[in-house]
Design a protein around this motif. Structure first.
Motif, PDB file in Angstrom:
ATOM      1  N   PRO A  69      31.964 -24.860 -18.349  1.00  0.00           N
ATOM      2  CA  PRO A  69      31.871 -25.818 -19.450  1.00  0.00           C
ATOM      3  C   PRO A  69      30.615 -26.694 -19.326  1.00  0.00           C
ATOM      4  O   PRO A  69      30.111 -26.910 -18.213  1.00  0.00           O
ATOM      5  N   PRO A  70      30.093 -27.190 -20.463  1.00  0.00           N
ATOM      6  CA  PRO A  70      28.922 -28.078 -20.413  1.00  0.00           C
ATOM      7  C   PRO A  70      29.148 -29.224 -19.428  1.00  0.00           C
ATOM      8  O   PRO A  70      30.241 -29.789 -19.347  1.00  0.00           O
ATOM      9  N   GLY A  71      28.107 -29.525 -18.645  1.00  0.00           N
ATOM     10  CA  GLY A  71      28.206 -30.578 -17.637  1.00  0.00           C
ATOM     11  C   GLY A  71      28.829 -30.121 -16.324  1.00  0.00           C
ATOM     12  O   GLY A  71      28.953 -30.900 -15.391  1.00  0.00           O
ATOM     13  N   GLY A  72      29.205 -28.851 -16.244  1.00  0.00           N
ATOM     14  CA  GLY A  72      29.859 -28.320 -15.048  1.00  0.00           C
ATOM     15  C   GLY A  72      28.867 -27.954 -13.951  1.00  0.00           C
ATOM     16  O   GLY A  72      27.667 -28.198 -14.053  1.00  0.00           O
ATOM     17  N   THR A  73      29.397 -27.350 -12.905  1.00  0.00           N
ATOM     18  CA  THR A  73      28.600 -26.984 -11.735  1.00  0.00           C
ATOM     19  C   THR A  73      28.747 -25.493 -11.446  1.00  0.00           C
ATOM     20  O   THR A  73      29.855 -24.956 -11.484  1.00  0.00           O
ATOM     21  N   ILE A  74      27.616 -24.884 -11.148  1.00  0.00           N
ATOM     22  CA  ILE A  74      27.590 -23.492 -10.699  1.00  0.00           C
ATOM     23  C   ILE A  74      27.143 -23.500  -9.243  1.00  0.00           C
ATOM     24  O   ILE A  74      26.131 -24.116  -8.904  1.00  0.00           O
ATOM     25  N   SER A  75      27.897 -22.839  -8.379  1.00  0.00           N
ATOM     26  CA  SER A  75      27.563 -22.742  -6.962  1.00  0.00           C
ATOM     27  C   SER A  75      27.176 -21.314  -6.615  1.00  0.00           C
ATOM     28  O   SER A  75      27.868 -20.367  -6.992  1.00  0.00           O
ATOM     29  N   VAL A  76      26.062 -21.187  -5.909  1.00  0.00           N
ATOM     30  CA  VAL A  76      25.592 -19.883  -5.448  1.00  0.00           C
ATOM     31  C   VAL A  76      25.449 -19.976  -3.935  1.00  0.00           C
ATOM     32  O   VAL A  76      24.697 -20.803  -3.434  1.00  0.00           O
ATOM     33  N   ASP A  77      26.182 -19.152  -3.224  1.00  0.00           N
ATOM     34  CA  ASP A  77      26.185 -19.182  -1.764  1.00  0.00           C
ATOM     35  C   ASP A  77      25.871 -17.777  -1.248  1.00  0.00           C
ATOM     36  O   ASP A  77      26.619 -16.844  -1.500  1.00  0.00           O
ATOM     37  N   LEU A  78      24.739 -17.648  -0.575  1.00  0.00           N
ATOM     38  CA  LEU A  78      24.350 -16.373   0.032  1.00  0.00           C
ATOM     39  C   LEU A  78      24.341 -16.576   1.531  1.00  0.00           C
ATOM     40  O   LEU A  78      23.558 -17.358   2.052  1.00  0.00           O
ATOM     41  N   SER A  79      25.250 -15.884   2.194  1.00  0.00           N
ATOM     42  CA  SER A  79      25.337 -16.042   3.645  1.00  0.00           C
ATOM     43  C   SER A  79      25.507 -14.686   4.308  1.00  0.00           C
ATOM     44  O   SER A  79      25.896 -13.712   3.672  1.00  0.00           O
ATOM     45  N   VAL A  80      25.207 -14.648   5.569  1.00  0.00           N
ATOM     46  CA  VAL A  80      25.328 -13.429   6.370  1.00  0.00           C
ATOM     47  C   VAL A  80      26.324 -13.729   7.480  1.00  0.00           C
ATOM     48  O   VAL A  80      26.230 -14.750   8.151  1.00  0.00           O
ATOM     49  N   THR A  81      27.302 -12.834   7.652  1.00  0.00           N
ATOM     50  CA  THR A  81      28.268 -12.998   8.730  1.00  0.00           C
ATOM     51  C   THR A  81      28.068 -11.878   9.740  1.00  0.00           C
ATOM     52  O   THR A  81      27.386 -10.892   9.475  1.00  0.00           O
ATOM     53  N   GLU A  82      28.674 -12.033  10.903  1.00  0.00           N
ATOM     54  CA  GLU A  82      28.562 -10.995  11.932  1.00  0.00           C
ATOM     55  C   GLU A  82      29.064  -9.652  11.428  1.00  0.00           C
ATOM     56  O   GLU A  82      28.515  -8.620  11.751  1.00  0.00           O
ATOM     57  N   ASP A  83      30.109  -9.666  10.584  1.00  0.00           N
ATOM     58  CA  ASP A  83      30.641  -8.427  10.026  1.00  0.00           C
ATOM     59  C   ASP A  83      29.606  -7.696   9.193  1.00  0.00           C
ATOM     60  O   ASP A  83      29.618  -6.475   9.103  1.00  0.00           O
ATOM     61  N   ASP A  84      28.703  -8.444   8.568  1.00  0.00           N
ATOM     62  CA  ASP A  84      27.682  -7.838   7.725  1.00  0.00           C
ATOM     63  C   ASP A  84      26.599  -7.131   8.549  1.00  0.00           C
ATOM     64  O   ASP A  84      25.847  -6.330   8.013  1.00  0.00           O
TER      65      ASP A  84
END
Length: 86
Positions: A69-84
């Motif tokens: 919705p307008p005024g909202g927040t978008i989160s983008v998280d790029l991470s690497v774990t040991e499993d990857d």
């Protein structure tokens, strides 16, 4: 039929750079809806077709912008774990 990994378009890429570039391109649309972007991008490499990966990231961002919705927040998280790493 060729295996996917033998495609001439496949290459080692910085996934962080690819995602960052996509975010920059979509920034105007986020601004139009007064959306806040929270991003946490770790360095990550990926082996793949750059065009297809960009298409997938753009699709995810497009849906995020559409359905936040307008005024909202978008989160983008790029991470690497040991499993990857295996």
């Amino acid at each position: 039929k060729e295996p996917l990994t033998s495609s001439e378009k496949w290459q080692n890429l910085s996934f962080k750079d690819l995602v960052s570039n996509c975010l920059e391109i979509m920034a105007g649309r986020m601004d139009e809806k007064n959306l806040t972007l929270k991003q946490k991008l770790m360095d990550a490499s990926i082996f793949g077709d750059k065009e297809k990966l960009e298409q997938a990231v753009f699709c995810l961002l497009d849906n995020s912008i559409k359905f936040t919705p307008p005024g909202g927040t978008i989160s983008v998280d790029l991470s690497v774990t040991e499993d990857d790493l295996s």
